[in-house]
Design a protein around this motif. Structure first.
Motif, mmCIF file in Angstrom:
data_model
loop_
_atom_site.group_PDB
_atom_site.id
_atom_site.type_symbol
_atom_site.label_atom_id
_atom_site.label_comp_id
_atom_site.label_asym_id
_atom_site.label_seq_id
_atom_site.Cartn_x
_atom_site.Cartn_y
_atom_site.Cartn_z
ATOM 1 N N GLU A 23 0.829 -1.209 0.000
ATOM 2 C CA GLU A 23 0.000 0.000 0.000
ATOM 3 C C GLU A 23 0.865 1.261 0.000
ATOM 4 O OE1 GLU A 23 -2.981 0.154 3.088
ATOM 5 O OE2 GLU A 23 -3.217 -2.034 3.012
ATOM 6 N N TYR A 24 2.114 1.139 0.439
ATOM 7 C CA TYR A 24 2.993 2.300 0.584
ATOM 8 C C TYR A 24 4.093 2.367 -0.456
ATOM 9 C CZ TYR A 24 0.364 2.486 4.798
ATOM 10 O OH TYR A 24 -0.694 2.555 5.670
ATOM 11 N N GLY A 25 4.226 1.333 -1.284
ATOM 12 C CA GLY A 25 5.245 1.346 -2.324
ATOM 13 C C GLY A 25 5.714 -0.052 -2.679
ATOM 14 N N MET A 49 12.099 -2.694 1.352
ATOM 15 C CA MET A 49 11.526 -1.735 0.416
ATOM 16 C C MET A 49 12.674 -0.951 -0.214
ATOM 17 S SD MET A 49 8.164 -0.400 2.510
ATOM 18 C CE MET A 49 7.331 0.271 1.065
ATOM 19 N N ASN A 51 12.744 1.835 -2.022
ATOM 20 C CA ASN A 51 12.639 3.287 -2.003
ATOM 21 C C ASN A 51 12.574 3.771 -0.551
ATOM 22 O OD1 ASN A 51 11.082 5.890 -1.850
ATOM 23 N ND2 ASN A 51 11.332 5.746 -4.068
ATOM 24 N N GLN A 53 11.959 6.786 0.780
ATOM 25 C CA GLN A 53 10.812 7.624 1.143
ATOM 26 C C GLN A 53 9.568 6.783 1.368
ATOM 27 O OE1 GLN A 53 12.726 8.547 -1.589
ATOM 28 N NE2 GLN A 53 13.611 10.476 -0.935
ATOM 29 N N GLU A 54 9.347 5.775 0.523
ATOM 30 C CA GLU A 54 8.193 4.893 0.690
ATOM 31 C C GLU A 54 8.306 4.092 1.984
ATOM 32 O OE1 GLU A 54 7.263 4.286 -4.084
ATOM 33 O OE2 GLU A 54 8.214 2.664 -2.963
ATOM 34 N N LYS A 57 7.543 6.329 4.910
ATOM 35 C CA LYS A 57 6.101 6.569 4.986
ATOM 36 C C LYS A 57 5.401 5.353 5.599
ATOM 37 C CE LYS A 57 2.046 7.874 2.386
ATOM 38 N NZ LYS A 57 1.431 8.187 1.128
ATOM 39 N N ALA A 58 5.825 4.156 5.205
ATOM 40 C CA ALA A 58 5.250 2.933 5.769
ATOM 41 C C ALA A 58 5.500 2.861 7.274
ATOM 42 C CB ALA A 58 5.823 1.703 5.068
#
Length: 90
Positions: A23-25, A49, A51, A53-54, A57-58
């Protein structure tokens, strides 16, 4: 970025963990750690992950969120430490 996820339900599966973070990347890998004898979740896992930034955010949005009736903890995983208990023995 490698993320550590704890306080997962004991029936939580790797596929569910990956879906939660997608959902976040982009998710390059996800793994719920299971007991080798019972094949049941140990209540924690790891998500990779690519990325940053993703991933951040997660962390911000999932840390403390209730998932499957439990408030999960999400943070950046620490690198594995060397097991010095036996390495200096010989």
């Amino acid at each position: 970025m490698n993320l550590y996820v704890s306080n997962l339900g004991f029936n939580f599966q790797t596929e569910e963990l990956a879906t939660l973070f997608m959902e976040y990347g982009a998710v390059s890998s996800a793994k719920v750690i299971v007991d080798k004898f019972t094949n049941r979740s140990k209540g924690f896992g790891f998500v990779e992950m690519p990325n940053q930034q993703e991933a951040e955010k997660a962390i911000n949005e999932l840390n403390g969120r209730e998932v499957d009736g439990r408030s999960i903890n999400v943070s950046e995983a620490r690198p594995p430490r060397e097991n010095t208990r036996y390495s200096n023995r010989y």
